[in-house]
Design an enzyme around this catalytic site. Structure first.
Site, PDB file in Angstrom:
ATOM      1  N   ARG A 166      -4.171   1.864  -9.427  1.00 58.08           N
ATOM      2  CA  ARG A 166      -3.596   2.074  -8.102  1.00 58.08           C
ATOM      3  C   ARG A 166      -3.520   0.735  -7.396  1.00 58.08           C
ATOM      4  O   ARG A 166      -4.534   0.067  -7.218  1.00 58.08           O
ATOM      5  CB  ARG A 166      -4.459   3.054  -7.289  1.00 58.08           C
ATOM      6  CG  ARG A 166      -3.969   3.194  -5.862  1.00 58.08           C
ATOM      7  CD  ARG A 166      -4.808   4.136  -5.035  1.00 58.08           C
ATOM      8  NE  ARG A 166      -4.324   4.162  -3.655  1.00 58.08           N
ATOM      9  CZ  ARG A 166      -5.073   3.843  -2.595  1.00 58.08           C
ATOM     10  NH1 ARG A 166      -6.352   3.501  -2.761  1.00 58.08           N
ATOM     11  NH2 ARG A 166      -4.552   3.846  -1.376  1.00 58.08           N
TER      12      ARG A 166
ATOM     13  N   HIS B 275      -0.552  -0.387   2.692  1.00 54.60           N
ATOM     14  CA  HIS B 275      -2.021  -0.492   2.721  1.00 54.60           C
ATOM     15  C   HIS B 275      -2.389  -1.523   3.778  1.00 54.60           C
ATOM     16  O   HIS B 275      -2.964  -2.570   3.496  1.00 54.60           O
ATOM     17  CB  HIS B 275      -2.565  -0.884   1.350  1.00 54.60           C
ATOM     18  CG  HIS B 275      -4.034  -0.592   1.164  1.00 54.60           C
ATOM     19  ND1 HIS B 275      -4.559   0.207   0.154  1.00 54.60           N
ATOM     20  CD2 HIS B 275      -5.111  -1.009   1.883  1.00 54.60           C
ATOM     21  CE1 HIS B 275      -5.882   0.249   0.258  1.00 54.60           C
ATOM     22  NE2 HIS B 275      -6.246  -0.464   1.296  1.00 54.60           N
TER      23      HIS B 275
ATOM     24  N   GLU C 227      -4.764   5.632   4.364  1.00 53.31           N
ATOM     25  CA  GLU C 227      -5.736   5.835   5.438  1.00 53.31           C
ATOM     26  C   GLU C 227      -5.204   5.602   6.853  1.00 53.31           C
ATOM     27  O   GLU C 227      -5.599   4.669   7.558  1.00 53.31           O
ATOM     28  CB  GLU C 227      -6.957   4.936   5.208  1.00 53.31           C
ATOM     29  CG  GLU C 227      -7.623   5.201   3.893  1.00 53.31           C
ATOM     30  CD  GLU C 227      -8.898   4.424   3.721  1.00 53.31           C
ATOM     31  OE1 GLU C 227      -9.094   3.409   4.405  1.00 53.31           O
ATOM     32  OE2 GLU C 227      -9.730   4.842   2.918  1.00 53.31           O
TER      33      GLU C 227
ATOM     34  N   ASN D 279      -9.889   9.165  -0.466  1.00 49.76           N
ATOM     35  CA  ASN D 279     -10.811   8.025  -0.521  1.00 49.76           C
ATOM     36  C   ASN D 279     -12.150   8.513   0.020  1.00 49.76           C
ATOM     37  O   ASN D 279     -12.249   8.863   1.201  1.00 49.76           O
ATOM     38  CB  ASN D 279     -10.297   6.859   0.334  1.00 49.76           C
ATOM     39  CG  ASN D 279      -9.028   6.244  -0.240  1.00 49.76           C
ATOM     40  OD1 ASN D 279      -8.589   6.628  -1.331  1.00 49.76           O
ATOM     41  ND2 ASN D 279      -8.432   5.318   0.481  1.00 49.76           N
TER      42      ASN D 279
ATOM     43  N   TYR E  18     -16.331   7.741   0.379  1.00 47.22           N
ATOM     44  CA  TYR E  18     -17.400   6.734   0.277  1.00 47.22           C
ATOM     45  C   TYR E  18     -18.763   7.252   0.684  1.00 47.22           C
ATOM     46  O   TYR E  18     -19.776   6.902   0.104  1.00 47.22           O
ATOM     47  CB  TYR E  18     -17.045   5.488   1.118  1.00 47.22           C
ATOM     48  CG  TYR E  18     -15.962   4.659   0.487  1.00 47.22           C
ATOM     49  CD1 TYR E  18     -14.608   4.928   0.714  1.00 47.22           C
ATOM     50  CD2 TYR E  18     -16.280   3.624  -0.396  1.00 47.22           C
ATOM     51  CE1 TYR E  18     -13.606   4.182   0.114  1.00 47.22           C
ATOM     52  CE2 TYR E  18     -15.280   2.870  -1.012  1.00 47.22           C
ATOM     53  CZ  TYR E  18     -13.953   3.165  -0.744  1.00 47.22           C
ATOM     54  OH  TYR E  18     -12.963   2.424  -1.349  1.00 47.22           O
TER      55      TYR E  18
ATOM     56  N   GLU F 233      -9.889   6.367  -4.098  1.00 46.25           N
ATOM     57  CA  GLU F 233     -10.913   5.324  -3.932  1.00 46.25           C
ATOM     58  C   GLU F 233     -12.291   5.959  -3.916  1.00 46.25           C
ATOM     59  O   GLU F 233     -12.487   6.980  -3.263  1.00 46.25           O
ATOM     60  CB  GLU F 233     -10.742   4.536  -2.619  1.00 46.25           C
ATOM     61  CG  GLU F 233      -9.576   3.601  -2.583  1.00 46.25           C
ATOM     62  CD  GLU F 233      -9.471   2.845  -1.262  1.00 46.25           C
ATOM     63  OE1 GLU F 233     -10.511   2.620  -0.602  1.00 46.25           O
ATOM     64  OE2 GLU F 233      -8.334   2.525  -0.866  1.00 46.25           O
TER      65      GLU F 233
HETATM   66  O1  LIG Z   1     -14.259  -0.775   2.432  1.00 53.24           O
HETATM   67  C1  LIG Z   1     -13.891  -0.612   1.095  1.00 53.24           C
HETATM   68  C2  LIG Z   1     -12.462  -0.085   1.005  1.00 53.24           C
HETATM   69  C3  LIG Z   1     -11.418  -1.101   1.471  1.00 53.24           C
HETATM   70  O2  LIG Z   1     -11.567  -2.317   0.754  1.00 53.24           O
HETATM   71  C4  LIG Z   1     -10.025  -0.477   1.214  1.00 53.24           C
HETATM   72  O3  LIG Z   1      -8.967  -1.395   1.478  1.00 53.24           O
HETATM   73  C5  LIG Z   1      -9.822   0.733   2.113  1.00 53.24           C
HETATM   74  O4  LIG Z   1      -8.799   1.581   1.609  1.00 53.24           O
HETATM   75  C6  LIG Z   1     -11.107   1.498   2.304  1.00 53.24           C
HETATM   76  N1  LIG Z   1     -11.277   2.605   3.043  1.00 53.24           N
HETATM   77  C7  LIG Z   1     -12.593   2.896   3.045  1.00 53.24           C
HETATM   78  C8  LIG Z   1     -13.206   4.050   3.779  1.00 53.24           C
HETATM   79  C9  LIG Z   1     -12.693   4.092   5.221  1.00 53.24           C
HETATM   80  C10 LIG Z   1     -13.233   2.971   6.010  1.00 53.24           C
HETATM   81  C11 LIG Z   1     -12.635   1.732   5.930  1.00 53.24           C
HETATM   82  C12 LIG Z   1     -13.102   0.687   6.712  1.00 53.24           C
HETATM   83  C13 LIG Z   1     -14.194   0.910   7.569  1.00 53.24           C
HETATM   84  C14 LIG Z   1     -14.790   2.161   7.630  1.00 53.24           C
HETATM   85  C15 LIG Z   1     -14.312   3.190   6.843  1.00 53.24           C
HETATM   86  C16 LIG Z   1     -13.237   1.962   2.292  1.00 53.24           C
HETATM   87  N2  LIG Z   1     -12.311   1.122   1.837  1.00 53.24           N
END
Ligand SMILES: OC[C@@H]1[C@@H](O)[C@H](O)[C@@H](O)c2[nH]c(CCc3ccccc3)c[n+]21
Length: 449
Positions: free
Chosen positions: A79, A123, A168, A293, A295, A353
């Site tokens: 991706r 993005h 996002e 996505n 986390y 993600e």
């Molecule tokens: O933070 C790790 C990755 C970024 O490097 C990606 O570009 C982005 O798609 C992404 N989204 C998220 C979860 C949403 C989030 C992003 C930033 C700060 C808090 C929550 C984590 N990440």
């Protein structure tokens, strides 16, 4: 992890994810126009250490080497995102063929190595020229985006069979327009709902355009974070409902149900507009999949000081936290997939993600990077995903974030999410233990979890 059969469905798509501004470097090469991130990072004080994406992982020049490395790791999918301003330096109008050719060659190289491309059209790196015209605050952006998407569909559709419109929208709005931590760095209660709405209208316009020119699949990538009330108190329960609506329902409800959650007016008050029905018709185009996505989760309490959602995160003392202060909570992925299944009638989902930044040990003499915490994170989340599939979720693929250590937005290069270590001084790539582990998971279709 109790050992049980974790084999995944046949043709399950295993891969990794990146984004253009975070890995490519050479942001203005070959006629590309500046993006709002080019401007943001060159504004003193806005990124840690003054880090920029000027070089990043130099992927714009090392892309063949990186594709070969994916193939050597046995990855089946990749991706990536297209930098809008490489293809349309002014965001609209004249196409920069050299910019388009970069992505065309990348896709051909992926296909030549048996790797399925999943392409994200936006993005976060909005062309600066469009921001000068109001960017996501200008209603015209819906057709600017659809026209850009049309260029990409006509150039790549067929070779690319999995498209995502936006990455996002929540982060774009919350980071770029409400709190200002991300480009374009606005802080406005009134602008945020407008940005959200125009992002969703642009998404709808691109999906509508795809239905007239495309022949494959298109979806939306959202970050979802399950919210768990810190107590049974009415205040904590109400705050949890607000936080859930704000981060999760605010984007998928309009797309799948044709309306925003009613908590939005409670959160934004007079700043929450009423939108015409025609907008909701445009937004709720049928999707072929959701890109999720995932986390972390949030244990949520009432927090009157936490404007405007008035919800706060409660630290869990017994939990493991990542370098970005996110609790490691695999069950949240299972719960989020169940929520999608039940609320939106079990749409196909790709995990677009999932990953973590940990403090990795340095590259050892023998070339190893023993990132045991990341191996454990991946193992537990892939297991949690399997539990959701066993419960009936239609999950079609998993893209680990990220293939490479890369530019982590306002946090710069300090946070490393990669399965592959980058030495930024030499640009040497070194697969970490997590890359070796993930290769075995992919080769066994999940059996070697
Ligand atoms: O933070 C790790 C990755 C970024 O490097 C990606 O570009 C982005 O798609 C992404 N989204 C998220 C979860 C949403 C989030 C992003 C930033 C700060 C808090 C929550 C984590 N990440």
């Amino acid at each position: 992890m109790t050992q049980h059969d974790t084999t995944f469905p046949e043709h399950f798509l295993w891969g990794t994810a990146t984004s253009a501004y975070q890995i490519e470097g050479s942001p203005l090469a070959d006629g590309a126009g500046p993006s709002i991130w080019e401007r943001f990072v060159h504004t003193p004080g806005l990124t840690i250490g003054g880090d920029t994406g000027d070089v990043a992982c130099d992927h714009y020049r090392r892309w063949r080497e990186d594709v070969r490395m994916m193939a050597d790791l046995g990855l089946r999918a990749y991706r990536f995102s297209v930098a809008w301003a490489r293809v349309l330096p002014e965001g609209r109008g004249t196409v920069n063929t050299k910019g388009l050719d970069f992505y065309s060659r990348l896709v051909d190289e992926l296909l030549a190595h048996g790797i399925t491309p999943l392409t994200t059209l936006f993005h976060w790196d909005l062309p600066a020229a469009l921001d000068d015209r109001g960017g996501w605050l200008n209603p015209d952006i819906a057709h600017w985006f659809a026209d850009y998407a049309d260029v990409m569909f006509k150039a790549l559709d067929g070779r690319v069979r999995h498209w995502a419109t936006l990455n996002e929208p929540w982060v774009v709005t919350d980071g770029g327009y409400l709190h200002g931590a991300l480009a374009p760095g606005h802080r406005s209660l009134y602008e945020a709902p407008i940005a959200t709405h125009h992002l969703l209208r642009a998404h709808g316009a691109a999906v509508q355009r795809y239905r007239s020119v495309g022949k494959h699949q298109i979806g939306l990538v959202v970050n979802l974070e399950p919210k768990y009330a810190a107590s049974d108190s009415a205040a904590d329960q109400a705050a949890t409902r607000r936080a859930h609506a704000y981060m999760n329902g605010q984007y998928l409800d309009p797309v799948f149900l044709g309306r925003y959650p009613e908590e939005m007016r409670e959160i934004f008050g007079a700043a929450w507009p009423e939108w015409p029905a025609a907008d909701h018709e445009l937004i709720k185009q049928k999707l072929d999949f959701i890109g999720l996505n995932y986390y972390t989760r949030s244990v949520t309490r009432d927090a009157p000081e936490a404007w405007p959602v008035r919800a706060g995160r409660v630290i869990q003392p017994q939990a493991t936290y990542t370098e970005t202060s996110w609790e490691v909570f695999p069950q949240g992925l299972t719960d989020t997939l169940a929520w999608i299944r039940e609320r939106y009638a079990n749409p196909p989902v790709y995990i677009t993600e999932n990953g973590a930044a940990f403090y990795d040990p340095p590259v050892a003499e023998n070339g190893r990077v023993a990132d045991a915490l990341r191996v454990d994170y991946l193992r537990k989340h892939i297991g949690a995903m399997h539990a959701a599939i066993a419960a009936g979720s239609d999950v079609r693929g998993y893209m680990a974030w990220s293939l490479l250590d890369n530019f982590e937005w306002s946090l710069g290069f300090a946070k490393r999410f990669g399965l592959v270590h980058i030495n930024y001084a030499t640009q040497q790539r070194t697969p970490k233990d997590s890359a070796r582990y993930y290769s075995r998971v992919v080769a066994s279709n999940g059996a070697a979890l």
